[in-house]
Write an enzyme that holds these catalytic residues in place. Sequence first.
Site, mmCIF file in Angstrom:
data_model
loop_
_atom_site.group_PDB
_atom_site.id
_atom_site.type_symbol
_atom_site.label_atom_id
_atom_site.label_comp_id
_atom_site.label_asym_id
_atom_site.label_seq_id
_atom_site.Cartn_x
_atom_site.Cartn_y
_atom_site.Cartn_z
ATOM 1 N N TYR A 101 0.793 -1.497 -0.271
ATOM 2 C CA TYR A 101 -0.414 -0.483 0.051
ATOM 3 C C TYR A 101 1.172 1.435 0.154
ATOM 4 C CZ TYR A 101 -2.784 3.743 1.668
ATOM 5 O OH TYR A 101 -3.575 5.005 2.176
ATOM 6 N N GLU A 190 -3.658 7.037 -4.093
ATOM 7 C CA GLU A 190 -3.628 6.270 -3.239
ATOM 8 C C GLU A 190 -3.278 5.200 -4.197
ATOM 9 O OE1 GLU A 190 -6.671 5.246 0.414
ATOM 10 O OE2 GLU A 190 -6.383 4.511 -1.096
#
Length: 378
Positions: A101, A190
Amino acid sequence: MKLHEYQSKRLFAQHGIPVPQGEVAETPEQAREIAARLGGPVVVKAQVLVGGRGKAGGVKLARTPDEAEARAKEILGMTIKGLPVKKVLVDPAADIREELYLGAVLDRAARRVAVMASAAGGVDIEEVAATTPEKIVTVRVDPLVGLADYQARELAYGIGLHDKGRVRSFVHIARALYEAFVASDASLAEINPLAVVGDGQLVALDGKIVLDDNALFRHPELADMRDEAEEAEAERQARVNGLSYVELNGTIGCMVNGAGLAMATMDVIKLFGGEPANFLDIGGGARAEKVAAAMRIILSDPHVKAVLINIFGGITRGDEVARGIVQALEEVRPSVPFVARIVGTNAEQAREILQAADMVTASTLAEAAQKAVELANR
Ligand code: GDP
Ligand code: MN
């Protein structure tokens, strides 16, 4: 304003982040053509402006163009979290070895952009953040310096990357993500997952960007990416009527003029044991059309059990607002009770107008909040 995955990935690519070379389809046939052109297995992905598409069945692998067409047909008929799927992204399927991530978000308390990374990327990152926050490494960026190499390396080492080449590409991607964030005036950017694929390369397999609406005027090319068909109806209504609206989880709808007053109103509702259903700032002026639009937006939320109107009449006179409210009520005819408090210029007349229309009124915010909480709990 949220960007679709395919739009976010295009923006990432412009900043040098490796992304799969997929294309967008609006029909199953187009999906088949794209899959045939790409050759090899593909992944068909619903383009809707919500997360958790994978778990909702909106991300499917297909080995052949035939399968891609079939999967696209299924996904294009879906509704995910209330949003109809109108487009799918057809990407070459990646051979995923690890899911990392990487995200950049505005940290208002620190007055900096926070860049976060985790080795536990993929579909459960929210759960990771809630249950094992130590698995997320964060650095905060000095705006004058930008994301420094040593900070990006700190993130890389912090999530267990050691291989020199991989650390180097991670640093490159983290810096590019930060640059994309700043260049587009984003509030969130993101990559989840940032995948380690078969040949060891890092690739952004998913992308999410939220832009700051107040900076959109500086980015006409990004503003043009707005997908009205995919906007939630309440959000669209709020935008075209110039209202600031944020949906929350409670039962008391709030209609307030001024952001500060809206925050105070929510605080006082909570103080008396209620939960606000939304934040809604109708701004200056309060003509009936605008008030009616605000009412419709609030009432479109089925969780709303009572509505609290809290208005400070300054330049906008209280009696004008009261007339606007009464007129709007006649038009909208809500089925839940309303409590109104209007103070400031011509407050007395305002109260008379509201009472003549059989509305519950209050003179202090505390009284108004208590009444609204009581009505909502009935
Ligand atoms: P989200 O659920 O909305 O976050 O959608 P993602 O794009 O992140 O996809 C969800 C999950 O699908 C990813 O975490 C991967 O596990 C899987 N996935 C996505 N793309 C591919 C791919 O190309 N190949 C494989 N094997 N899995 C994929
Ligand atoms: Mn994802």
